[in-house]
Write an enzyme that holds these catalytic residues in place. Structure first.
Site, short mmCIF file in Angstrom:
data_model
loop_
_atom_site.label_atom_id
_atom_site.label_comp_id
_atom_site.label_asym_id
_atom_site.label_seq_id
_atom_site.Cartn_x
_atom_site.Cartn_y
_atom_site.Cartn_z
N HIS A 79 0.85 -1.20 0.00
CA HIS A 79 0.00 0.00 0.00
C HIS A 79 0.88 1.24 0.00
CE1 HIS A 79 0.42 0.60 4.43
NE2 HIS A 79 0.31 -0.71 4.51
N ASP A 81 -0.09 4.24 1.12
CA ASP A 81 -0.50 5.23 2.12
C ASP A 81 0.10 4.90 3.49
OD1 ASP A 81 -2.09 2.91 2.22
OD2 ASP A 81 -3.71 3.95 3.28
N ASP A 111 6.09 0.41 7.33
CA ASP A 111 4.67 0.15 6.98
C ASP A 111 4.17 1.22 6.01
OD1 ASP A 111 2.13 -0.86 6.89
OD2 ASP A 111 1.52 0.01 8.79
N GLU A 143 -5.20 1.70 2.06
CA GLU A 143 -5.22 0.46 2.83
C GLU A 143 -5.52 0.72 4.30
OE1 GLU A 143 -3.48 -2.79 5.34
OE2 GLU A 143 -2.93 -0.71 5.34
N GLU A 144 -4.99 1.85 4.80
CA GLU A 144 -5.09 2.10 6.25
C GLU A 144 -6.50 2.46 6.70
OE1 GLU A 144 -2.87 1.24 8.16
OE2 GLU A 144 -0.88 1.52 7.29
N GLU A 168 4.02 -6.32 3.66
CA GLU A 168 3.80 -5.72 4.99
C GLU A 168 4.91 -6.18 5.92
OE1 GLU A 168 1.52 -3.64 6.05
OE2 GLU A 168 -0.23 -3.81 4.76
N HIS A 359 2.61 2.09 12.79
CA HIS A 359 1.60 2.92 13.46
C HIS A 359 2.12 3.47 14.79
CE1 HIS A 359 -1.93 0.75 11.17
NE2 HIS A 359 -0.85 0.87 10.42
ZN LIG Z 1 0.62 -1.74 6.31
#
Ligand SMILES: [Zn+2]
Length: 389
Positions: A79, A81, A111, A143-144, A168, A359
């Site tokens: 992803h 984003d 990530d 994706e997030e 990932e 995150h």
């Molecule tokens: Zn991710």
């Protein structure tokens, strides 16, 4: 070729292109800068580039690059984003890659925009003529939050690779299973009124109290009826995450909302979990007609499982275990894997860095990942594209 950046340069450029996804409009951004950067690089390497706007989003795009021709081949996906960040808890600028203590710090380093910097290095020197089967690079949007990019890509069925890797951060351990995720709001519509005359109203909090009792029993039923030992928490889960109702102590509560989160095991459909829920709540729904309702809070993410194949030499899970040097495992977080799998390819989640850093403030990618990831990607490309049968 000389204009192509080295690993650190490409990582730095990717991270500098902010591409935050958030359900809060003040945070939410498009991803076109990241996509354009990828397009510039992979075009120079001879890939065919296809950029598609993702329906239902504002300025978000999927990127697909293809080198070589024919059927099958390898898809490397990720992803484009990131999540938002809490600036006060970062020790450096999240958009500016800092190389310190053998780590690259920056938002999206692990990530997972960093994965595209690895892919770029692995693709240098590849020639379409030498590929027996095609190599695809996919960068998705959103994706997030909604996984809109991967959903759209799966629907369009534009390609059918033999195998797909979603990069990932798994510490380069092949992930072949995760739970699904759904969020629902249960609403109770009561009848407000003066607290001194309870018989003239219907108290929504009192009905919700009974709903909560049913949900607590339901959690126990999940534990008794399901077990998948691949997971730390082997049963489907139900979490009561937020509750809101009423406004004043002297008013009968007229409305109450409870937001719950349900996580299904691989092999379970959303409908199966929802059936348990509606059956459990049926007696209350009959006792209080038209007062209890459900609403999906956002589109669900399916569970994922990539099974081992019966014939070992064609089994991607076994090959990924062999190349990575790790046994496959299950994880607790959701990914785009179930959508990519809909293309009809054997799919695993396997990438550099740790989910523990994702995150989080001061997200980083350790230098120690570089050599291992380079080697893994090169071996995968060799096996599924250059030497493919
Ligand atoms: Zn991710």
């Amino acid at each position: 070729m000389s204009q192509l950046p080295n690993f650190t340069q490409s990582l730095t450029q990717l991270i500098a292109c902010s591409s935050i996804s958030s359900t809060q409009p003040s945070w939410d951004q498009g991803n076109i800068e990241v996509i354009q950067l990828l397009a510039t690089w992979f075009e120079q390497l001879g890939f065919n580039i296809n950029i598609q706007k993702v329906p239902g989003t504002t300025n978000k795009f999927n990127f697909l690059a293809k080198l070589g021709s024919g059927e099958g081949g390898l898809l490397l996906a990720g992803h484009s984003d990131t999540v938002p960040f809490d600036e006060s808890r970062w020790q450096s600028d999240p958009m500016n890659v800092i190389d310190k203590d053998d780590k690259f710090y920056g938002l999206g380093t692990c990530d997972m925009k960093g994965f595209f910097a690895f892919i770029l290095q692995a693709c240098k020197g590849l020639s379409a003529k030498k590929l027996k089967k095609p190599l695809y690079i996919l960068a998705t949007a959103d994706e997030e939050t909604t996984m809109a990019g991967a959903r759209f890509f799966a629907q369009s069925q534009a390609v059918k690779p033999d195998v797909a890797i979603i990069g990932e951060p798994t510490n380069l351990v092949p992930v072949v299973m995760h739970k699904g995720h759904m969020s629902h709001r249960i609403s109770v519509q009561g009848q407000s009124g003066h607290s001194s005359k309870p018989n003239l109203g219907v108290n929504a909090i009192e009905i919700m109290y009974q709903v909560i009792g049913v949900l607590i029993d339901l959690k126990e039923k999940f534990n008794l009826n399901y077990k998948n030992e691949a997971f730390d928490v082997p049963a489907p889960t139900l979490n009561m995450g937020a509750i809101k109702g009423g406004d004043n102590a002297n008013r009968i509560c007229g409305h109450c909302d409870l937001d719950i989160d349900l996580r299904s095991l691989p092999g379970m459909s959303d409908d199966e979990l929802l059936h348990w829920l509606s059956e459990a709540l049926k007696p209350l729904a009959e006792k209080y007609p038209a007062r209890i309702s459900f609403e999906e809070l956002h589109p669900s993410s399916p569970s994922f499982e990539q099974k081992k194949c019966s014939t070992d030499d064609e089994c991607f899970v076994s090959i990924a275990e062999e190349i990575s040097g790790h046994k496959c495992c299950a994880v607790n977080y959701a990914t785009e894997a179930p959508f990519i799998q809909e293309l009809g390819c054997q799919t695993i989640v396997l990438g550099p860095g740790s989910i523990d850093q994702a995150h989080q403030p001061n997200e980083f990618l350790a230098h120690s990942e570089i050599e291992k990831t380079d080697k893994l990607l090169i071996e995968m490309i060799q096996r599924y594209c250059l030497d493919a049968k």
